[in-house]
Design a protein around this motif. Structure first.
Motif, PDB file in Angstrom:
ATOM      1  N   ASN A  18     -19.604  45.106  12.426  1.00 25.37           N
ATOM      2  CA  ASN A  18     -18.200  45.473  12.182  1.00 25.37           C
ATOM      3  C   ASN A  18     -17.483  45.812  13.484  1.00 25.37           C
ATOM      4  N   LEU A  19     -18.181  46.511  14.393  1.00 24.39           N
ATOM      5  CA  LEU A  19     -17.572  46.838  15.681  1.00 24.39           C
ATOM      6  C   LEU A  19     -17.260  45.581  16.485  1.00 24.39           C
ATOM      7  N   LEU A  20     -18.168  44.613  16.453  1.00 26.23           N
ATOM      8  CA  LEU A  20     -17.948  43.375  17.197  1.00 26.23           C
ATOM      9  C   LEU A  20     -16.781  42.581  16.608  1.00 26.23           C
ATOM     10  N   GLN A  21     -16.694  42.565  15.296  1.00 26.46           N
ATOM     11  CA  GLN A  21     -15.571  41.871  14.669  1.00 26.46           C
ATOM     12  C   GLN A  21     -14.245  42.526  15.062  1.00 26.46           C
ATOM     13  N   ALA A  22     -14.228  43.845  15.045  1.00 32.14           N
ATOM     14  CA  ALA A  22     -12.990  44.543  15.424  1.00 32.14           C
ATOM     15  C   ALA A  22     -12.670  44.326  16.898  1.00 32.14           C
ATOM     16  N   HIS A  23     -13.708  44.312  17.756  1.00 29.07           N
ATOM     17  CA  HIS A  23     -13.469  44.114  19.183  1.00 29.07           C
ATOM     18  C   HIS A  23     -12.957  42.703  19.457  1.00 29.07           C
ATOM     19  N   ARG A  24     -13.444  41.723  18.718  1.00 32.20           N
ATOM     20  CA  ARG A  24     -12.930  40.368  18.903  1.00 32.20           C
ATOM     21  C   ARG A  24     -11.457  40.292  18.504  1.00 32.20           C
ATOM     22  N   ALA A  25     -11.108  40.978  17.440  1.00 27.84           N
ATOM     23  CA  ALA A  25      -9.689  41.007  17.056  1.00 27.84           C
ATOM     24  C   ALA A  25      -8.851  41.702  18.122  1.00 27.84           C
ATOM     25  N   ASN A  26      -9.415  42.758  18.725  1.00 28.61           N
ATOM     26  CA  ASN A  26      -8.693  43.443  19.800  1.00 28.61           C
ATOM     27  C   ASN A  26      -8.521  42.543  21.022  1.00 28.61           C
ATOM     28  N   LEU A  65      -9.456  47.021  27.858  1.00 25.52           N
ATOM     29  CA  LEU A  65     -10.390  47.084  26.725  1.00 25.52           C
ATOM     30  C   LEU A  65     -11.811  47.447  27.152  1.00 25.52           C
ATOM     31  N   GLN A  66     -12.146  47.253  28.442  1.00 29.78           N
ATOM     32  CA  GLN A  66     -13.522  47.490  28.883  1.00 29.78           C
ATOM     33  C   GLN A  66     -13.945  48.944  28.701  1.00 29.78           C
ATOM     34  N   ASN A  67     -13.027  49.867  28.886  1.00 29.76           N
ATOM     35  CA  ASN A  67     -13.382  51.284  28.817  1.00 29.76           C
ATOM     36  C   ASN A  67     -12.744  51.994  27.630  1.00 29.76           C
ATOM     37  N   SER A  68     -12.332  51.226  26.652  1.00 25.58           N
ATOM     38  CA  SER A  68     -11.794  51.852  25.448  1.00 25.58           C
ATOM     39  C   SER A  68     -12.922  52.476  24.632  1.00 25.58           C
ATOM     40  N   GLN A  69     -12.555  53.340  23.701  1.00 24.28           N
ATOM     41  CA  GLN A  69     -13.566  54.017  22.893  1.00 24.28           C
ATOM     42  C   GLN A  69     -14.393  53.036  22.059  1.00 24.28           C
ATOM     43  N   PRO A  70     -13.793  52.041  21.396  1.00 22.86           N
ATOM     44  CA  PRO A  70     -14.624  51.059  20.679  1.00 22.86           C
ATOM     45  C   PRO A  70     -15.559  50.294  21.606  1.00 22.86           C
ATOM     46  N   ALA A  71     -15.082  49.980  22.847  1.00 24.32           N
ATOM     47  CA  ALA A  71     -15.936  49.248  23.778  1.00 24.32           C
ATOM     48  C   ALA A  71     -17.132  50.097  24.201  1.00 24.32           C
ATOM     49  N   LEU A  72     -16.901  51.380  24.468  1.00 24.46           N
ATOM     50  CA  LEU A  72     -18.017  52.264  24.833  1.00 24.46           C
ATOM     51  C   LEU A  72     -19.025  52.386  23.690  1.00 24.46           C
ATOM     52  N   GLN A  73     -18.528  52.425  22.479  1.00 21.62           N
ATOM     53  CA  GLN A  73     -19.425  52.502  21.329  1.00 21.62           C
ATOM     54  C   GLN A  73     -20.237  51.219  21.178  1.00 21.62           C
ATOM     55  N   LYS A 117     -21.083  49.237  23.687  1.00 22.13           N
ATOM     56  CA  LYS A 117     -22.085  49.243  24.757  1.00 22.13           C
ATOM     57  C   LYS A 117     -23.309  50.067  24.363  1.00 22.13           C
ATOM     58  N   GLN A 118     -23.068  51.249  23.819  1.00 21.68           N
ATOM     59  CA  GLN A 118     -24.181  52.108  23.431  1.00 21.68           C
ATOM     60  C   GLN A 118     -25.001  51.482  22.306  1.00 21.68           C
ATOM     61  N   SER A 119     -24.324  50.955  21.311  1.00 22.00           N
ATOM     62  CA  SER A 119     -25.032  50.345  20.180  1.00 22.00           C
ATOM     63  C   SER A 119     -25.798  49.102  20.611  1.00 22.00           C
ATOM     64  N   LEU A 120     -25.174  48.293  21.469  1.00 20.27           N
ATOM     65  CA  LEU A 120     -25.823  47.061  21.908  1.00 20.27           C
ATOM     66  C   LEU A 120     -27.071  47.358  22.736  1.00 20.27           C
ATOM     67  N   GLN A 121     -26.983  48.378  23.596  1.00 21.01           N
ATOM     68  CA  GLN A 121     -28.146  48.741  24.401  1.00 21.01           C
ATOM     69  C   GLN A 121     -29.288  49.241  23.522  1.00 21.01           C
ATOM     70  N   GLN A 122     -28.994  50.111  22.565  1.00 21.50           N
ATOM     71  CA  GLN A 122     -30.033  50.632  21.674  1.00 21.50           C
ATOM     72  C   GLN A 122     -30.603  49.533  20.784  1.00 21.50           C
ATOM     73  N   PHE A 123     -29.729  48.645  20.326  1.00 21.92           N
ATOM     74  CA  PHE A 123     -30.177  47.554  19.464  1.00 21.92           C
ATOM     75  C   PHE A 123     -31.117  46.621  20.221  1.00 21.92           C
ATOM     76  N   ALA A 124     -30.761  46.292  21.469  1.00 20.41           N
ATOM     77  CA  ALA A 124     -31.627  45.419  22.264  1.00 20.41           C
ATOM     78  C   ALA A 124     -32.961  46.095  22.580  1.00 20.41           C
ATOM     79  N   THR A 125     -32.924  47.407  22.833  1.00 17.25           N
ATOM     80  CA  THR A 125     -34.179  48.135  23.077  1.00 17.25           C
ATOM     81  C   THR A 125     -35.086  48.083  21.854  1.00 17.25           C
ATOM     82  N   ASN A 126     -34.516  48.286  20.683  1.00 15.74           N
ATOM     83  CA  ASN A 126     -35.309  48.200  19.452  1.00 15.74           C
ATOM     84  C   ASN A 126     -35.854  46.794  19.234  1.00 15.74           C
TER      85      ASN A 126
END
Length: 514
Positions: A210-218, A233-241, A243-252
């Motif tokens: 859902n975050l990626l879909q919203a970011h693409r619309a942004n 957009l690089q340092n917006s709150q959705p973008a920071l979220q 980044k954090q989710s993508l890093q944790q997801f890739a680690t998992n």
């Protein structure tokens, strides 16, 4: 068995004549008992007698005669095989009593000595037999509970062999049990880790989608406003979220893929299931597909269709190390734009599009679907195998190990007390092992009944039941008696038939008037 040692003076004709007479009596006894004597031995005896009569008994002739006499004595077993064996057994009892310091009457030892002399001189009679068995009975009472079979050299040799056998069996079983227990521990850790990571990524995948879909619309909206809006957009709150989710997801994903490789190694080692997971993607057969960009791996993001109206085929990320690394790792910088050199001093530059981060996020979700399918499939296969081992194989091994422990303790006690019987102990030990295996197979059916409110693992119950299998079968006997109680026939009191009452005669109520 008769002792046939050579005389002190092998050249003495009288001694040789006496030995020839003894040998003749042995041959007569063998003929009476129906025991065959070798022709070569008979020929050696005849040659010795002829040489004695001629006065030309050479050493070679005497040696051949004594060897033949020894074989005849072994075959004949004068006065009969049972008495000869009892003489040896009585000697073992006397030897044990002397070593253990048990007092034996000298007359009983004299009875044994007389019997041995009668056997040696081939002069056994009824009186000698009566004296011998009377003395042997008294000697046996003195050394009881030790018997001849447990006091002899054969018993000690058999005890050493039995201890060696069950010691090595215990080592082998212990090694097998420890190895399987370590395997179960590793599998349990891997399955727990897989379940934990899958639970985390399942919850994270939907929110990240859902975050990626919203970011693409942004991004689409920011492009309409200009390049500065895209940079913001690089340092917006959705973008920071993201980044954090993508890093944790890739680690998992990387952790889950490592678990997949470990479970595949276990499956291949035990030949469980197929060589590869049925959910593992097939490798591309063309190098053209293998050279596609990492953003095209296993996911179509609405790119233009080909001439035939179909989307471009995707590449299996698990075919080579480079694609696998790009699929499992996150490209840096996250959500970057503009140009970026791949390495220091490199002339090649790579242009980042704002949509690359979105495509990379969807790629990680697509890769996770493959890894999740492989991980859960391997986990289920391994857990089924582990369940079979835990439920059926390990209880048998633990019961067998418990039986070996009990047998070794019994062997140690019997050996120190000279109570090891080569034949009876072997039968008892084999029966103990067999019953322990039966207990290990069936112990799971009675584990709840055996616990009686105390928490024990089924494997601990199997070990204890194998150690004391007789107690387990006593429990089974009590259970059978409780379920199928014996019927006590009721007492049928035979009542005697009542005799019919006789009608009493009626008295005359009226007398005739005078």
């Amino acid at each position: 068995m008769i002792e046939t040692s050579e005389p002190n003076d092998p050249g003495d004709p009288q001694q040789l004549s006496a030995e020839l007479d003894r040998c003749a009596n042995l041959i007569a006894h063998a003929a009476h008992m129906g025991i065959p004597v070798r022709d070569a031995d008979m020929a050696a005896v005849r040659a010795a007698r002829e040489a004695l009569e001629l006065g030309a008994a050479s050493r070679l002739t005497r040696d051949a005669f004594y060897a033949a006499m020894h074989r005849i004595a072994c075959d004949a077993q004068y006065p009969d095989p049972r008495i000869a064996e009892d003489l040896n057994r009585c000697g073992d009892l006397v030897s044990y009593a002397a070593q253990a310091g048990k007092p034996i009457c000298e007359s009983d030892i004299a009875c044994l000595s007389v019997a041995r002399a009668a056997q040696h001189d081939v002069a056994w009679d009824a009186m000698t037999e009566a004296l011998f068995y009377g003395g042997m009975s008294r000697i046996a009472r003195v050394v009881s509970p030790i018997i001849a079979e447990t006091a002899g050299a054969e018993a000690r040799k058999g005890a050493r062999q039995a201890i060696k056998l069950y010691t090595w069996a215990s080592f082998g079983l212990a090694f097998l049990v420890v190895s399987l227990s370590c395997l179960l521990f590793v599998v349990d850790q891997i399955s727990t880790d897989v379940s934990k990571v899958v639970e985390q990524n399942d919850a994270m995948a939907l929110s990240m989608h859902n975050l990626l879909q919203a970011h693409r619309a942004n991004i689409i909206a920011a492009k309409e406003k200009g390049e500065d809006a895209v940079q913001q957009l690089q340092n917006s709150q959705p973008a920071l979220q993201i980044k954090q989710s993508l890093q944790q997801f890739a680690t998992n994903n990387r952790q889950l893929y490592a678990d997949v490789k470990r479970t595949e190694a276990i499956r291949q080692f035990f030949f469980i299931g197929e060589a590869d997971s049925p959910y593992k993607p097939k490798c591309a057969s063309s190098r053209v597909l293998a050279d596609k960009r990492d953003s095209e791996l296993n996911v179509s993001l609405g790119r233009p269709m080909g001439a035939a109206g179909k989307a471009d085929p995707t590449v299996n990320w698990n075919c080579d190390a480079d694609n696998r690394r790009r699929a499992l790792e996150v490209d840096l910088p996250l959500l970057g734009t503009g140009s970026w050199k791949e390495s220091a001093g490199s002339r090649s530059e790579r242009t980042w599009r704002p949509e690359d981060a979105v495509e990379q996020g969807f790629q990680k979700i697509a890769v996770y679907q493959d890894i999740r399918a492989m991980a859960t499939n391997d986990r289920d296969v391994i857990l089924a195998f582990v369940g079979a081992i835990t439920s059926f194989l390990l209880p048998v091994l633990y019961a067998w190990l418990g039986a070996c422990a009990a047998i070794l303790r019994q062997l140690s006690a019997d050996t120190s007390a000279s109570l090891f019987h080569p034949e009876h102990s072997t039968v008892a030990n084999r029966a103990h092992i067999t019953t322990a295996v039966i207990v290990g197979i069936s112990i799971g059916l009675f584990s709840k009944l055996l616990h009686e409110g105390v928490e024990f693992s089924p494997l601990a119950v199997a070990f204890v039941a194998g150690y004391a299998s007789d107690k387990f079968f006593a429990f089974i006997d009590r259970l059978v008696s409780a379920i199928f109680p014996a019927r006590v026939p009721g007492r049928t009191e035979a009542a005697a038939p009542l005799a019919p009452k006789k009608p009493q005669p009626r008295a005359d109520t009226a007398r005739a008037a005078q």
